[in-house]
Design a protein around this motif. Structure first.
Motif, PDB file in Angstrom:
ATOM      1  N   GLY A  52      -9.877  -0.710   6.813  1.00 30.18           N
ATOM      2  CA  GLY A  52      -9.142  -0.104   5.722  1.00 30.18           C
ATOM      3  C   GLY A  52     -10.054   0.344   4.600  1.00 30.18           C
ATOM      4  O   GLY A  52     -11.242   0.004   4.568  1.00 30.18           O
ATOM      5  N   VAL A  59      -4.067  -0.346  -3.754  1.00 30.46           N
ATOM      6  CA  VAL A  59      -3.675   0.421  -2.561  1.00 30.46           C
ATOM      7  C   VAL A  59      -4.715   0.211  -1.464  1.00 30.46           C
ATOM      8  O   VAL A  59      -5.910   0.278  -1.718  1.00 30.46           O
ATOM      9  N   GLU A  61      -5.366   1.724   2.472  1.00 33.75           N
ATOM     10  CA  GLU A  61      -4.978   2.582   3.592  1.00 33.75           C
ATOM     11  C   GLU A  61      -5.772   2.091   4.789  1.00 33.75           C
ATOM     12  O   GLU A  61      -7.002   1.993   4.726  1.00 33.75           O
ATOM     13  N   ARG A  78      -0.128   2.160   5.104  1.00 39.49           N
ATOM     14  CA  ARG A  78      -0.527   2.080   3.691  1.00 39.49           C
ATOM     15  C   ARG A  78       0.134   0.851   3.086  1.00 39.49           C
ATOM     16  O   ARG A  78       1.336   0.632   3.266  1.00 39.49           O
ATOM     17  N   GLU A  80       0.676  -1.266  -0.574  1.00 45.84           N
ATOM     18  CA  GLU A  80       0.615  -1.146  -2.032  1.00 45.84           C
ATOM     19  C   GLU A  80       0.947  -2.492  -2.651  1.00 45.84           C
ATOM     20  O   GLU A  80       1.854  -3.183  -2.197  1.00 45.84           O
ATOM     21  N   CYS A  88       4.151  -2.683   2.698  1.00 43.46           N
ATOM     22  CA  CYS A  88       3.829  -1.514   3.511  1.00 43.46           C
ATOM     23  C   CYS A  88       4.723  -0.358   3.075  1.00 43.46           C
ATOM     24  O   CYS A  88       5.949  -0.490   3.050  1.00 43.46           O
TER      25      CYS A  88
END
Length: 97
Positions: A52, A59, A61, A78, A80, A88
């Motif tokens: 990631g 955040v 990803e 993703r 957060e 997610c």
């Protein structure tokens, strides 16, 4: 998510950990169990690799490379940070079935 997408768990096990469009997408994908091994192969899907990046504070990803029998698949998602919890907010698979 892997357990849901391989048909081993209900999508409702992720309530509280997945939100909005990501929950809707997972709910649509779950009945097809896209990460369930095909044919007579009953090998449990496994995460081979996960990585990631942090594009901004709060955040992540990420992607995961997943083995489903003799096939390898990919999932991107993703996360957060909301109210001191990781949620997610997006899910994408390598192909749609």
């Amino acid at each position: 998510m892997l357990l849901v997408l391989s048909g081993q768990c209900s999508v409702h096990t992720l309530v509280g950990y997945i939100a909005g469009p990501a929950f809707d997408r997972l709910t649509a994908l779950a009945p097809t169990a896209p990460f369930r091994p095909c044919g007579t192969d009953r090998t449990t899907p496994a995460v081979l690799e996960a990585r990631g990046t942090k594009p901004c504070p709060g955040v992540i990803e990420a992607f995961a490379r997943i083995a489903t029998g003799s096939r390898q698949r990919a999932m991107a998602f993703r996360l957060e940070r909301r109210n001191n919890r990781w949620i997610c907010t997006a899910v994408e698979l390598d192909t749609d079935r």
